[in-house]
Structure formats: C-alpha cells, structure tokens
Design a protein around this motif. Structure first.
Motif, PDB file in Angstrom:
ATOM      1  N   GLY A  92       0.795  -1.224   0.000  1.00  0.00           N
ATOM      2  CA  GLY A  92       0.000   0.000   0.000  1.00  0.00           C
ATOM      3  C   GLY A  92       0.822   1.265   0.000  1.00  0.00           C
ATOM      4  N   SER A  93       2.016   1.224  -0.555  1.00  0.00           N
ATOM      5  CA  SER A  93       2.935   2.354  -0.481  1.00  0.00           C
ATOM      6  C   SER A  93       2.490   3.512  -1.367  1.00  0.00           C
ATOM      7  CB  SER A  93       4.341   1.911  -0.891  1.00  0.00           C
ATOM      8  OG  SER A  93       4.312   1.384  -2.212  1.00  0.00           O
ATOM      9  N   PRO A  94       2.881   4.746  -1.038  1.00  0.00           N
ATOM     10  CA  PRO A  94       2.541   5.902  -1.871  1.00  0.00           C
ATOM     11  C   PRO A  94       3.105   5.749  -3.284  1.00  0.00           C
ATOM     12  CG  PRO A  94       3.372   6.606   0.270  1.00  0.00           C
ATOM     13  CD  PRO A  94       3.623   5.139   0.177  1.00  0.00           C
ATOM     14  N   GLN A  95       2.317   6.194  -4.253  1.00  0.00           N
ATOM     15  CA  GLN A  95       2.734   6.157  -5.656  1.00  0.00           C
ATOM     16  C   GLN A  95       2.395   7.489  -6.317  1.00  0.00           C
ATOM     17  OE1 GLN A  95       4.489   3.743  -6.907  1.00  0.00           O
ATOM     18  NE2 GLN A  95       4.204   2.193  -5.287  1.00  0.00           N
ATOM     19  N   ARG A  96       3.143   7.835  -7.363  1.00  0.00           N
ATOM     20  CA  ARG A  96       2.923   9.099  -8.049  1.00  0.00           C
ATOM     21  C   ARG A  96       1.752   9.001  -9.035  1.00  0.00           C
ATOM     22  NH1 ARG A  96       8.890  10.798 -10.000  1.00  0.00           N
ATOM     23  NH2 ARG A  96       8.884   8.588 -10.579  1.00  0.00           N
ATOM     24  N   ILE A  97       0.997  10.061  -9.132  1.00  0.00           N
ATOM     25  CA  ILE A  97      -0.165  10.138 -10.014  1.00  0.00           C
ATOM     26  C   ILE A  97       0.277  10.476 -11.437  1.00  0.00           C
ATOM     27  CG2 ILE A  97      -2.260  11.494 -10.499  1.00  0.00           C
ATOM     28  CD1 ILE A  97      -2.607  11.833  -7.509  1.00  0.00           C
ATOM     29  N   ARG A  98      -0.385   9.833 -12.396  1.00  0.00           N
ATOM     30  CA  ARG A  98      -0.121  10.105 -13.808  1.00  0.00           C
ATOM     31  C   ARG A  98      -1.298  10.830 -14.449  1.00  0.00           C
ATOM     32  NH1 ARG A  98       4.289   7.354 -15.853  1.00  0.00           N
ATOM     33  NH2 ARG A  98       5.186   5.818 -14.413  1.00  0.00           N
ATOM     34  N   ILE A  99      -1.063  11.386 -15.606  1.00  0.00           N
ATOM     35  CA  ILE A  99      -2.109  12.066 -16.369  1.00  0.00           C
ATOM     36  C   ILE A  99      -2.799  11.047 -17.266  1.00  0.00           C
ATOM     37  CG2 ILE A  99      -2.599  13.813 -18.135  1.00  0.00           C
ATOM     38  CD1 ILE A  99      -0.205  15.394 -17.048  1.00  0.00           C
ATOM     39  N   GLY A 100      -4.075  10.826 -17.050  1.00  0.00           N
ATOM     40  CA  GLY A 100      -4.870  10.007 -17.947  1.00  0.00           C
ATOM     41  C   GLY A 100      -4.777   8.510 -17.757  1.00  0.00           C
ATOM     42  N   THR A 101      -3.908   8.036 -16.873  1.00  0.00           N
ATOM     43  CA  THR A 101      -3.819   6.606 -16.601  1.00  0.00           C
ATOM     44  C   THR A 101      -3.590   6.400 -15.109  1.00  0.00           C
ATOM     45  OG1 THR A 101      -1.405   6.475 -16.906  1.00  0.00           O
ATOM     46  CG2 THR A 101      -2.784   6.135 -18.856  1.00  0.00           C
ATOM     47  N   ALA A 102      -3.753   5.150 -14.660  1.00  0.00           N
ATOM     48  CA  ALA A 102      -3.438   4.813 -13.282  1.00  0.00           C
ATOM     49  C   ALA A 102      -1.939   4.991 -13.034  1.00  0.00           C
ATOM     50  CB  ALA A 102      -3.855   3.376 -12.989  1.00  0.00           C
ATOM     51  N   TRP A 103      -1.513   4.927 -11.776  1.00  0.00           N
ATOM     52  CA  TRP A 103      -0.114   5.166 -11.420  1.00  0.00           C
ATOM     53  C   TRP A 103       0.830   4.201 -12.115  1.00  0.00           C
ATOM     54  CZ3 TRP A 103       3.184   1.632  -9.222  1.00  0.00           C
ATOM     55  CH2 TRP A 103       2.607   0.460  -8.704  1.00  0.00           C
ATOM     56  N   ASN A 104       0.337   2.972 -12.407  1.00  0.00           N
ATOM     57  CA  ASN A 104       1.180   1.966 -13.058  1.00  0.00           C
ATOM     58  C   ASN A 104       0.935   1.909 -14.562  1.00  0.00           C
ATOM     59  OD1 ASN A 104      -1.373   0.922 -12.926  1.00  0.00           O
ATOM     60  ND2 ASN A 104      -0.791  -1.036 -11.988  1.00  0.00           N
TER      61      ASN A 104
END
Length: 425
Positions: free
Chosen positions: A145-157
C-alpha cells in the motif's frame, strides 16, 4: 535538514512562487493545452512552496496529518487502511512516519476522508490510502500500500506522463486538485460532484477556466471545501469545481461537476468588480452547508444552509460577520471554522451540531497560536511555547489520547508531535 519556519498564508506563498515563474527561463518543449487549443512553452521548473507543520488542506475524519521540518510525513490517530503507506497501521496511534523512496522531498500534504495526497519538490503528486479512485492512483498499489505518483490520464502503473509542476495542493472529502506552474488547474479522484474527475483515470485538466496565457487568468489560489474546490485567479475572480449536496457553496449555487464555473454569488466582492481601495476576496473555504470568504481588509464574508451556520445567527446569503476583523487565515472543518487574526488569536464558530464543539457565534479559542489545522470534526493548533492543543471529535486520537470528544481545549501529549512544530514569529 531544513530549519523550522513559521507557516505563511497559502495565497502569499503561491503568489511568490508564481512570480518566480514569470521571470524563469522557459524550456524549448512545447506544451499542448487542449482546453484552450494553444501551444506555449512550459516555464522552467519551480519548486512548490514548502509547508511544514500541521496540514492545512486535510479533510480527514479520524487521522492527523503533518510534515516535519526535515521533510518526513507523519500520520496519527487512525492509521489503518493504508493511510500510513507501508508502515504498520492501527487505531489510537501516536505519530508514525509514512515511508517514501529514498531521496523523496515532500513539500506539501493534503488529506481526504481516508486518503492522502502529497507534492514533492518536482511538483509530482503522490497518492495513498483506502480508496485508489479518490487519491488519484486508480489501481492497486500492491500489498504494501505504499505511496505512488499520479499520472495524467492513466493509473499510477500506466503509461501516462507523471503529473508534475504542481505548486499548490487542495483536497475535498473525496478528491484532490492542484495548480500547475503554468496557471492551469488539474484534478483527480472522487465523483465529479466532489470536485474530482469522475471515472477518468489519474489526473486531468479542469475545463471552464479562462485561458491562463492571458494576463490575469492564471490560477493563484485553490482550496477544497466539503464537496467543491474554490479557485481564485490573478484577476481576483473566483471559480468553483464540483458542489454536490451539502457543498460549501452559497445557497442556490448549482453543482458544477468537473467544469469550473464562476461563483457569481461573490461577484460583488471580486477584485475586478469593487471600487478602488475597497476590500475584495483573497481566500475562500467551507464545510457542509457553510462557507466563508476572507477579504483583503481582514474581514470575513459568510454564508450557510441555515442561520446557525453563518457565524452571524442571521440569514444565509453572503454577508459580513460583524464581530471578526484583522483575520489573516481560516480553516474549515465539516461543520465549523477556525480563523487566525493578526495578533495570533484563534477564533472559532460552527453549526448547532458542530463536531468541533464550537459556539454558533465567533468566540476566542486560544491565543499565541503559530499554526493550526482542521479535520472533519476537530481542530489542532500549536502555541508559541511549542505546545500542541486540540478540541473536538476524537474517537481515534487525532487530537491525542485519551480518546473521546473534547468540548474544551486539551493539550496533545503523545510523543512524536514535536517534530511538526514551527517557530514563532
């Protein structure tokens, strides 16, 4: 390690950052703005203002949230549901550090009901907590459940570009948003009624705002109420996004969804509409069916769903609270408000059912206050002697132990809170 500093008002810090944008050397990379169909150069990267101490943009119900002067993120009270990232969670907990990859430099924090967002020195937005579709990550972050960076238009992965160059962060109960260095506004999470971008994955640009390439149109202030965001432009014009039932908007204002709409109920107090030298709106905030605008002369304009929510005991349309002056900042819980004046006195008022145990008319909460923060039903603050205090809804220890709603000021005594101290003026 950074030296502790006294927190400045968000509008002042952001204005200073945006002033730097105007003098920065631009890159050669073209930026396509689909909302306004133009091509412009992005400014050179400007670091977001560093905001240590108690989070001033948290909408969390049972959790305290803060940023140490050395850059570590801490949560306390309820730390389950991945609110503390990959650390061990629990209930009624003292401050626990949220783990980030080595070298991450966090500069701002904001919290939703059970989720957290943070901004790092690159302007990247991180998300973690119980609801991936609210914190903007939009996909499982794995067992840790670690913090992840947000992307534009898609999920973080996914494959979308990382959202970057965010200078100012805000959260409602279920969504997040921020101002980018080019003056545009971006949002994520929640339903469109809560200021988020609905089913769109990751972050997306908010439509409906004037072209920020035109002088006066850059966004310079953003704050999340209960189910809507407030945005102020360089010109002083006020817009809002979202606004589902129980919003922080003046009575009769419709839900705007994901499209920014000018807040016409405040037209008479916007800078472009007032006479020279007359007070105008410089900040806006609110809770459930109540809200307020801070004017440039330190007076406060309020509204509410009923007379008990206006701080005036009077009709619900926007009007000045006669007993408040020299106010420099304000933070709203769900059903109440805390306001700091130029003499470091903290005032409060709230609805008849305020979880924060505030009176319906403004009253002095404490003196010699150097920073403060509001959750959904509690207020936390630090005095100039370094001590921390709290009041209000407290089943999980967000304002310290023992638990239980506090109808009077109580000192927060558990270990770890000292790392969130800022120094007096």
């Amino acid at each position: 390690m950074r030296a502790p500093v006294r927190r400045s008002a968000l509008a002042v810090a952001l204005a200073a950052a945006l002033a730097l944008v105007g003098t920065a050397t631009v890159t050669g990379a073209a930026y396509r703005d689909d909302a306004y169909a133009r091509t412009a150069a992005l400014p050179a990267h400007v670091e977001p203002p560093f905001s240590p101490g108690l989070s001033t943009t948290a909408r969390m119900v049972d959790t305290g949230l803060g940023l140490a002067a050395s850059g570590e993120v801490y949560v306390w009270g309820l730390t389950l549901y991945d609110i503390n990232g990959a650390a061990a969670g629990g209930v009624q907990r003292p401050p626990e550090q949220v783990p980030f990859p080595a070298g991450t430099d966090i500069r701002q924090l904001g919290g939703q009901i059970y989720d957290v967002n943070a901004v790092d020195a690159g302007g990247h937005v991180w998300g973690w907590g119980a609801n991936n579709d609210r914190n903007g990550t939009d996909a499982s972050r794995g067992a840790a459940g670690s913090p992840q960076r947000i992307r534009i238009g898609t999920a973080w992965n996914g494959t979308g570009p990382l959202l970057d160059d965010i200078l100012s962060l805000a959260t409602t109960e279920q969504a997040g948003a921020g101002i980018r260095a080019d003056g545009t506004v971006w949002n994520w999470g929640g339903g469109t009624g809560y200021g988020g971008n609905g089913t769109t994955l990751g972050a997306s640009q908010v439509t409906g705002l004037p072209d920020p390439a035109v002088a006066g149109n850059r966004a310079v202030f953003i704050k999340g109420g209960y189910s809507n965001f407030f945005v102020i432009l360089e010109s002083g014009d006020v817009y809002y996004i979202g606004g589902a039932g129980g919003s922080s908007l003046p009575p009769g204002t419709a839900n705007a969804g994901n499209n920014a709409v000018k807040l016409t109920a405040l037209n008479g107090w916007m800078k472009s509409n007032v006479a020279a030298g007359a007070p105008y709106v410089v900040a806006v905030d609110g809770g459930i069916s109540l809200g307020a605008a801070l004017l440039s002369d330190g007076t406060v304009l309020s509204w509410g769903g009923d007379a008990t929510r206006t701080g005036r005991g009077a009709p619900t349309s926007p009007a000045l609270i006669p007993t408040l002056s020299h106010i420099v900042s304000m933070q709203f819980s769900f059903t109440g408000a805390a306001l700091l004046d130029s003499d470091d006195r903290l005032w409060s008022y709230g609805a008849s059912d305020d979880y924060g145990q505030s009176p319906q008319l403004p009253a002095l909460l404490d003196t010699n206050v150097v920073q403060y923060s509001s959750g959904q039903g509690f207020t936390l603050w630090q005095k100039d002697d370094g001590t921390f205090w709290g009041r209000g809804y407290n089943p999980q220890g967000a304002i310290g132990l023992p638990t239980g709603t506090q109808s009077a000021n109580r000192q927060v005594l558990f270990g770890g809170i000292d790392s969130l101290a800022v120094v007096a003026k």
